[in-house]
Design an enzyme around this catalytic site. Structure first.
Site, mmCIF file in Angstrom:
data_model
loop_
_atom_site.group_PDB
_atom_site.id
_atom_site.type_symbol
_atom_site.label_atom_id
_atom_site.label_comp_id
_atom_site.label_asym_id
_atom_site.label_seq_id
_atom_site.Cartn_x
_atom_site.Cartn_y
_atom_site.Cartn_z
ATOM 1 N N HIS A 1 0.821 -1.212 0.000
ATOM 2 C CA HIS A 1 0.000 0.000 0.000
ATOM 3 C C HIS A 1 0.856 1.264 0.000
ATOM 4 C CE1 HIS A 1 -3.489 2.450 1.780
ATOM 5 N NE2 HIS A 1 -3.956 1.921 0.670
ATOM 6 N N LYS B 1 3.217 4.439 -1.014
ATOM 7 C CA LYS B 1 3.086 5.418 -2.097
ATOM 8 C C LYS B 1 4.248 6.392 -2.008
ATOM 9 C CE LYS B 1 -1.923 5.085 -1.523
ATOM 10 N NZ LYS B 1 -1.853 4.014 -0.515
ATOM 11 N N ASP C 1 15.869 11.952 -8.961
ATOM 12 C CA ASP C 1 17.296 12.297 -8.888
ATOM 13 C C ASP C 1 17.863 12.231 -7.464
ATOM 14 O OD1 ASP C 1 17.464 12.633 -11.589
ATOM 15 O OD2 ASP C 1 17.456 14.821 -11.576
ATOM 16 N N HIS D 1 -9.669 10.882 2.048
ATOM 17 C CA HIS D 1 -8.679 9.844 1.747
ATOM 18 C C HIS D 1 -7.326 10.119 2.407
ATOM 19 C CE1 HIS D 1 -6.208 7.093 -0.847
ATOM 20 N NE2 HIS D 1 -7.279 6.363 -0.708
ATOM 21 N N LYS E 1 -4.396 10.474 5.189
ATOM 22 C CA LYS E 1 -3.992 9.748 6.392
ATOM 23 C C LYS E 1 -2.973 10.623 7.123
ATOM 24 C CE LYS E 1 -4.414 6.461 2.873
ATOM 25 N NZ LYS E 1 -5.815 6.535 2.568
ATOM 26 N N ASP F 1 0.418 16.965 19.805
ATOM 27 C CA ASP F 1 0.930 18.005 20.706
ATOM 28 C C ASP F 1 1.207 19.331 20.006
ATOM 29 O OD1 ASP F 1 0.792 16.260 22.804
ATOM 30 O OD2 ASP F 1 2.912 15.706 22.737
#
Length: 508
Positions: free
Chosen positions: A173, A175, A180, A407, A409, A414
């Site tokens: 999962h 991504k 470079d 979508h 995450k 703090d």
């Protein structure tokens, strides 16, 4: 006659299933051993290295990031990285669709390969693309494609699941994209129209970060681990194309698809985006601070051990005052629910934003999340659910999208620590899929981002509260409340409720 045909069909089916259960895939047979490949590190004196420079006084150990809060900015940034790359491009995605934005990226990757850039594309095998199309792209001498944890039966994938579901239920999962060795993009977005605010019935509210500094080398090393893993299979082992991408094919495709026109028209003109001018004028200001890359090892698909969860647990336990948790698929489990309530009872402010039933694209996930909703609210957790119809703040129009869906995450701890990655707060991310994330410690940025986020909740989300024994959804923006799941019909509510009765929590 019909009876004989049915018996013959059943016999053939039994034979096929028996063969399938006895078949063990070995894609390496008949091929040369897979060559291990590694990134070449930071490429100095390049367009990208000259564009991004660390300000005076910033420690060498610090990394910088730029938030990509909108789909069009996320797409434009990826294209700018591809077009500026001079040596290497490494891309790693769970989903790489075959729609307009995906085709635009593939075209730019081809052009980069044509000018000598080495392109490595690692994609999970949960794809809708044809093997022949992937093999055709892999046919370019400067483009190498590998599939992670591939199905053994390419034409009959469902048969693969029947015979090997335990293995195939574990996916990559992660991504990431690195150019470079200078910059990376890490976050929640896959490659597809709905992630980039372009012509989709569902528009995802997502979040990525553009990275520079030492954390980029960590991202590149993470990619190498997956690229060289035994679970990553060269596309040429699965299918080898008889044709190689060439300028004539590309020119014909450009004419037929009118790809340039689609992204230079009034509605989708990149040149109208504020970020376009910032990039052009070299005005991208990064936020600098200590950064840490957290990621699972590829072997998690074998043993289920999660290094990311271990590292994240340590960070969460160290939180002193507050935790903002944003997760589109939120299934906290009994243990997680107890931990959140305990944190709230200890005086910490715990705020959770997830999808409402109407904005969730997997109603089974909502069915199981709903089982913990009352306990969370009664335990002092501030719980919010994303509205299915809300302005996500994109510069491009909503493009006819009939539904918006969370979508991103993200976690903020703090008012100083920012966590951005691919991981949902659910059992699937914890135990089945491999995940990655980056953690920054930048109080000034996080404090401002948290205030903006909390203010926006009252407009973009429903607050979940208890009214006696019943759950109530509060729409603060419109001064309304609901006694049932907002914007969700009877069938959708029933489907979610029934899903909550099934023993599938560990798969969600």
């Amino acid at each position: 006659m019909i009876k004989k045909l049915l018996l013959s069909f059943f016999a053939i089916l039994v034979v096929c299933v028996a063969i399938a259960f006895s078949y063990q895939p070995s894609y390496g047979e008949g091929h040369s051993p897979k060559a291990e490949q590694y990134h070449a590190g930071y490429q100095s004196n390049t367009v990208l290295s000259n564009y991004f420079s660390k300000p005076d006084g910033v420690p060498d150990a610090f990394s910088g990031f730029f938030p990509l809060e909108t789909g069009h900015d996320a797409l434009l940034t990826r294209l700018a990285m591809i077009e500026s790359a001079e040596h290497s491009l490494d891309l790693q995605y769970y989903i790489f669709s075959n729609d307009e934005t995906s085709q635009l990226i593939v075209w730019r990757l081809y052009e980069a390969a044509e000018r000598g850039v080495k392109v490595r594309l690692l994609i999970d095998d949960m794809q809708s693309r044809k093997d022949s199309d992937i093999a055709y792209l892999d046919g370019h001498p400067n483009i190498h494609v590998r599939l992670f944890n591939p199905h053994q039966f390419r034409a009959l994938r469902m048969l693969s699941w029947v015979t090997d579901s335990k293995r195939l239920n574990r996916r990559m999962h992660n991504k990431s994209m690195t150019a470079d060795g200078v910059v990376s993009v890490v976050g929640g977005r896959n490659i597809g129209n709905e992630y980039f605010s372009f012509r989709s019935n569902v528009e995802f509210g997502d979040f990525d970060v553009l990275l520079n500094g030492p954390v980029v080398d960590d991202t590149a090393a993470q990619f190498d681990l997956y690229w060289n893993s035994e679970h990553s299979v060269p596309m040429s082992w699965i299918q080898k194309s008889k044709r190689v991408p060439n300028a004539e094919d590309v020119a014909r495709w450009r004419q037929d698809s009118r790809i340039e026109h689609k992204f230079t028209s009034d509605e989708y003109n990149f040149a109208t985006l504020p970020l376009y001018k910032k990039i052009k004028d070299n005005q991208i200001a990064l936020n600098w601070g200590p950064a840490r890359l957290l990621f699972d090892l590829p072997g998690k698909v074998d043993d289920g051990d999660s290094l990311l969860i271990t590292g994240l647990a340590e960070v969460i336990e160290s939180a002193d005052t507050s935790m903002i948790l944003i997760s589109p698929y939120f299934v906290p489990t009994e243990a997680g629910t107890r931990a959140l309530i305990q944190a709230s009872m200890s005086g910490k402010r715990i705020v959770v934003l997830t999808n409402s039933l109407a904005s969730n694209d997997v109603f089974a996930v909502h069915g199981w999340y709903a089982k913990y909703r009352q306990a969370l609210v009664e335990g002092g957790v501030e719980l919010w659910e994303m509205k299915a119809h809300t302005d996500l703040g994109h510069y491009w129009s909503m493009t006819g999208s009939s539904r918006s869906s969370l979508h991103a995450k993200v976690m903020m701890l703090d008012r100083k620590k920012l966590f951005v990655g691919s991981m949902n707060m659910d059992p699937r991310s914890a135990r089945l899929n491999t995940e990655m994330a980056v953690m920054f410690d930048i109080p000034r940025y996080v404090a401002n981002a948290q205030d903006t986020f909390l203010d926006g909740l009252r407009v973009s989300a429903y607050q979940v509260q208890m009214e006696g024994e019943e759950i109530r959804w509060i729409d603060h923006d419109n001064q309304r409340f609901f006694d049932t799941e907002p914007d969700a019909g009877f069938l959708l509510r029933t489907g979610a409720w029934l899903s909550g009765l099934l023993p599938i929590e560990s798969w969600l």
